[in-house]
Design an enzyme around this catalytic site. Structure first.
Site, PDB file in Angstrom:
ATOM      1  N   ASN A  97     -10.795   3.032   3.001  1.00 24.41           N
ATOM      2  CA  ASN A  97     -10.348   3.105   1.333  1.00 24.41           C
ATOM      3  C   ASN A  97     -11.339   1.862   0.623  1.00 24.41           C
ATOM      4  O   ASN A  97     -11.786   2.320  -0.454  1.00 24.41           O
ATOM      5  CB  ASN A  97      -9.130   2.397   1.262  1.00 24.41           C
ATOM      6  CG  ASN A  97      -8.691   2.268  -0.168  1.00 24.41           C
ATOM      7  OD1 ASN A  97      -8.645   3.323  -0.751  1.00 24.41           O
ATOM      8  ND2 ASN A  97      -8.368   1.159  -0.590  1.00 24.41           N
ATOM      9  N   GLU A 145       0.903  -1.146  -0.106  1.00 23.68           N
ATOM     10  CA  GLU A 145       0.049   0.138  -0.022  1.00 23.68           C
ATOM     11  C   GLU A 145       0.861   1.293   0.027  1.00 23.68           C
ATOM     12  O   GLU A 145       0.618   2.304  -0.747  1.00 23.68           O
ATOM     13  CB  GLU A 145      -0.904  -0.017   1.190  1.00 23.68           C
ATOM     14  CG  GLU A 145      -2.057  -1.078   1.132  1.00 23.68           C
ATOM     15  CD  GLU A 145      -2.923  -0.828  -0.051  1.00 23.68           C
ATOM     16  OE1 GLU A 145      -3.684   0.321  -0.182  1.00 23.68           O
ATOM     17  OE2 GLU A 145      -3.110  -1.804  -0.874  1.00 23.68           O
ATOM     18  N   TRP A 167     -20.560  10.931 -20.670  1.00 22.70           N
ATOM     19  CA  TRP A 167     -20.957  10.724 -19.522  1.00 22.70           C
ATOM     20  C   TRP A 167     -22.417  11.415 -19.358  1.00 22.70           C
ATOM     21  O   TRP A 167     -22.675  12.553 -20.026  1.00 22.70           O
ATOM     22  CB  TRP A 167     -20.100  11.720 -18.533  1.00 22.70           C
ATOM     23  CG  TRP A 167     -18.722  11.125 -18.611  1.00 22.70           C
ATOM     24  CD1 TRP A 167     -17.796  11.774 -19.094  1.00 22.70           C
ATOM     25  CD2 TRP A 167     -18.154  10.184 -17.986  1.00 22.70           C
ATOM     26  NE1 TRP A 167     -16.719  11.276 -18.978  1.00 22.70           N
ATOM     27  CE2 TRP A 167     -16.723  10.085 -18.246  1.00 22.70           C
ATOM     28  CE3 TRP A 167     -18.624   9.169 -17.232  1.00 22.70           C
ATOM     29  CZ2 TRP A 167     -15.933   9.018 -17.933  1.00 22.70           C
ATOM     30  CZ3 TRP A 167     -17.966   7.845 -16.782  1.00 22.70           C
ATOM     31  CH2 TRP A 167     -16.549   7.948 -16.760  1.00 22.70           C
ATOM     32  N   TRP A 203     -15.830  11.022 -13.971  1.00 20.34           N
ATOM     33  CA  TRP A 203     -14.623  10.710 -12.922  1.00 20.34           C
ATOM     34  C   TRP A 203     -14.165  11.808 -12.371  1.00 20.34           C
ATOM     35  O   TRP A 203     -13.777  11.899 -11.095  1.00 20.34           O
ATOM     36  CB  TRP A 203     -13.566   9.539 -13.168  1.00 20.34           C
ATOM     37  CG  TRP A 203     -12.803  10.154 -14.314  1.00 20.34           C
ATOM     38  CD1 TRP A 203     -12.770   9.792 -15.628  1.00 20.34           C
ATOM     39  CD2 TRP A 203     -11.365  11.003 -13.971  1.00 20.34           C
ATOM     40  NE1 TRP A 203     -11.722  10.390 -16.234  1.00 20.34           N
ATOM     41  CE2 TRP A 203     -10.855  10.947 -15.275  1.00 20.34           C
ATOM     42  CE3 TRP A 203     -10.774  11.340 -12.973  1.00 20.34           C
ATOM     43  CZ2 TRP A 203      -9.722  11.808 -15.540  1.00 20.34           C
ATOM     44  CZ3 TRP A 203      -9.650  12.304 -13.163  1.00 20.34           C
ATOM     45  CH2 TRP A 203      -9.112  12.451 -14.571  1.00 20.34           C
ATOM     46  N   TRP A 234      -9.352   7.441  -8.901  1.00 19.36           N
ATOM     47  CA  TRP A 234     -10.606   7.725  -9.452  1.00 19.36           C
ATOM     48  C   TRP A 234     -10.352   7.057 -10.889  1.00 19.36           C
ATOM     49  O   TRP A 234     -11.106   6.767 -11.544  1.00 19.36           O
ATOM     50  CB  TRP A 234     -10.666   9.060  -9.638  1.00 19.36           C
ATOM     51  CG  TRP A 234     -11.539   9.682  -8.250  1.00 19.36           C
ATOM     52  CD1 TRP A 234     -10.943  10.238  -7.210  1.00 19.36           C
ATOM     53  CD2 TRP A 234     -12.785   9.312  -8.050  1.00 19.36           C
ATOM     54  NE1 TRP A 234     -12.006  10.440  -6.184  1.00 19.36           N
ATOM     55  CE2 TRP A 234     -13.236   9.979  -6.962  1.00 19.36           C
ATOM     56  CE3 TRP A 234     -13.791   8.935  -9.017  1.00 19.36           C
ATOM     57  CZ2 TRP A 234     -14.330   9.883  -6.158  1.00 19.36           C
ATOM     58  CZ3 TRP A 234     -15.151   8.793  -8.336  1.00 19.36           C
ATOM     59  CH2 TRP A 234     -15.380   9.327  -7.020  1.00 19.36           C
ATOM     60  N   TRP A 275       2.033   1.404  -3.516  1.00 17.01           N
ATOM     61  CA  TRP A 275       0.868   2.041  -4.421  1.00 17.01           C
ATOM     62  C   TRP A 275       1.125   3.613  -4.440  1.00 17.01           C
ATOM     63  O   TRP A 275       0.943   4.179  -5.610  1.00 17.01           O
ATOM     64  CB  TRP A 275      -0.331   1.464  -3.892  1.00 17.01           C
ATOM     65  CG  TRP A 275      -1.480   2.163  -4.658  1.00 17.01           C
ATOM     66  CD1 TRP A 275      -2.260   3.389  -4.329  1.00 17.01           C
ATOM     67  CD2 TRP A 275      -2.115   1.636  -5.933  1.00 17.01           C
ATOM     68  NE1 TRP A 275      -3.149   3.724  -5.345  1.00 17.01           N
ATOM     69  CE2 TRP A 275      -2.884   2.687  -6.590  1.00 17.01           C
ATOM     70  CE3 TRP A 275      -1.544   0.726  -6.834  1.00 17.01           C
ATOM     71  CZ2 TRP A 275      -3.650   2.704  -7.460  1.00 17.01           C
ATOM     72  CZ3 TRP A 275      -2.213   0.689  -7.982  1.00 17.01           C
ATOM     73  CH2 TRP A 275      -3.472   1.488  -8.509  1.00 17.01           C
TER      74      TRP A 275
END
Length: 485
Positions: free
Chosen positions: A349, A283, A314, A367, A390, A286
């Site tokens: 998360n 993590e 969208w 997004w 996102w 990441w």
């Protein structure tokens, strides 16, 4: 008044940014080691040169700067606050103090790097010393390369390449004393920056959850290492459990460094499951991957990483987006997450993924709408993690989730909040429902709703979209975009 040029070697400026700490602050350590008086300054940079902090992070910044000033003062230093163009402010400080050096820790967002590059070139052209140091990332983005020498676009091979590099350096201790500059320098008053919300004060719940500052960061790390990491691999997915580190806002503001976090996990395999330790380290990496993407794709927060999404239509309605922001979608796990975000400036998360998927795929909202909302409301808003995550959910990013992965908000709640601890905390109006109905209140019978004190459509909304219908609509839209792949 301009300082006597003969005294130019009498001071070094340390420019604090997203590194509001004394320990493992290489710029500060370098300044102290130089044996010169140290001028510590924080500059509130103005838009449009940099994306301004969101409201939640401004609240954090106020308290973090206050703690930093106290820590510096306890060691003989002082924090100077100024607002405006950083190049102009640094030039004025140099003129006022006669400083010959400016030290800072590197940042890796595109706007920040552009500002720093220009300032360093200007300082060096005038014969001044400009030095930058590591501190935000374990390894510079240019060091982690594919076999062909290019950037990674998928996390797993990035992790392998990262793991093959030399171990991250150990953290530096905080200086015991700081030789503060003795001259007179004007400083803004922190209160005059008006970083705290007032009308209304929506931050009241923040104080219960957070202790901004380096001391608070170290306490969070201590608690996590001593207890929370023991079930991290599985527990991190359970929003009702205290199984995450909650270090992210401290890391975002630089009150703790990734080096301190990384080395705190050394040797934990002897006391905890190696899997828990590795998953936590992944993590941390990441975040490194997100900055890697941002470094190589500077428009990550505004442009689709996958350009084929530029033609995606969208189709969400403003009133539906507003219901999502307010935690009034009718899907308890999503609403709990959005309310936790508003009340505490943070969201678990696992729930972030569910909430993001709902906005993008159930409501077909761009997004970027969600990225902007999270940027404004998260105390851990990160210029790399926020857009990368996102875009991952949207399918438009690097290492993106498959287009057909559409989180079912009911099943997400039932799987990861089976006992309803999380939903009952943040959606108390449905707390009296039994567990088997808590994540699907619209299926409750009239007598069950009455017993729980619920009037659907009044005290709690009906779902704003039908999951099955929204799922098919999203699949059709994505399938059309991707040519049925």
């Amino acid at each position: 008044m301009t300082a006597d040029m003969s005294n130019r070697k009498n001071a070094v400026i340390v420019w604090f940014r997203a590194d509001l700490r004394l320990a493992d602050n290489r710029a500060l350590c370098g300044a102290v080691a130089a044996g010169k008086p140290v001028i510590c300054v924080y500059l509130l940079e103005e838009a449009p040169a940099r994306r301004p902090h969101g409201g939640a992070q401004l609240w954090w910044l106020h308290h973090s700067l206050s703690r930093l000033a106290e820590s510096l003062a306890a060691r003989g230093g002082a924090l100077c606050l100024r607002q405006g163009d950083p190049g102009e402010i640094l030039d004025k400080l140099i003129e006022e103090s006669g400083a010959d050096s400016v030290f800072w820790n590197r940042r890796h967002d595109p706007d920040g790097m552009a500002i720093d590059t220009a300032i360093k070139a200007s300082l060096k052209a005038r014969g001044l010393n400009a030095a930058s140091f590591d501190g935000q990332l374990l390894h510079e983005p240019t060091l982690v390369k594919t076999g062909a020498g290019g950037p990674f676009k998928v996390y797993t091979p990035f992790w392998r390449a990262f793991s093959a590099l030399p171990a991250p350096r150990p953290p530096y201790p905080a200086p015991e004393t700081i030789a503060g500059y003795k001259g007179s320098l004007e400083s803004d008053q922190l209160e005059d920056w008006r970083l705290l919300p007032t009308t209304p004060d929506w931050s009241k719940g923040f104080n219960e959850d957070w202790q901004p500052g380096e001391e608070g960061a170290q306490e969070k790390l201590r608690l996590f290492i001593s207890d929370g990491i023991s079930n991290y691999a599985d527990g991190r997915n359970m929003p009702g459990e205290a199984s995450t580190s909650r270090l992210s806002p401290h890391l975002a503001m630089g009150e703790i460094s990734p080096f301190q976090i990384w080395h705190s996990t050394n040797g934990l395999e002897d006391r905890h499951s190696p899997r828990d330790v590795e998953v936590f380290r992944k993590e941390v990496v990441w975040r490194e991957f997100a900055y890697h993407l941002l470094f190589h794709f500077p428009k990550l927060s505004t442009k689709n990483f996958n350009e084929s999404f530029d033609t995606f239509l969208w189709a969400s309605k403003p009133e539906l987006i507003d219901a999502w922001k307010r935690g009034q979608t009718g899907y308890p796990i999503v609403d709990a997450g959005m309310r936790q975000l508003w009340q505490t400036g943070w969201m678990h998360n696992r729930v972030r993924m569910a909430a993001a998927s709902f906005l993008i795929k159930h409501l077909l909202a761009d997004w970027r709408t969600g990225e902007e909302w999270f940027w404004d409301t998260l105390v851990d808003a990160c210029p790399a993690n926020n857009p990368a995550s996102w875009q991952w959910v949207a399918g438009s990013g690097a290492d993106a989730a498959p287009y057909y992965r559409i989180f079912n908000p009911v099943l997400q709640g039932e799987k990861f909040d089976a006992d309803g601890v999380y939903v009952r905390e943040f959606v108390p109006e449905i707390a009296r429902l039994p567990n088997n109905l808590l994540h699907r209140p619209w299926e409750a019978k009239p007598m069950e709703l009455a017993a729980a004190g619920i009037e659907l459509g009044k005290t709690y909304p009906m779902p704003i979209v039908d999951h099955a219908v929204a799922r098919e609509r999203a699949l059709a839209a994505y399938k059309s975009l991707r040519g049925g792949q």
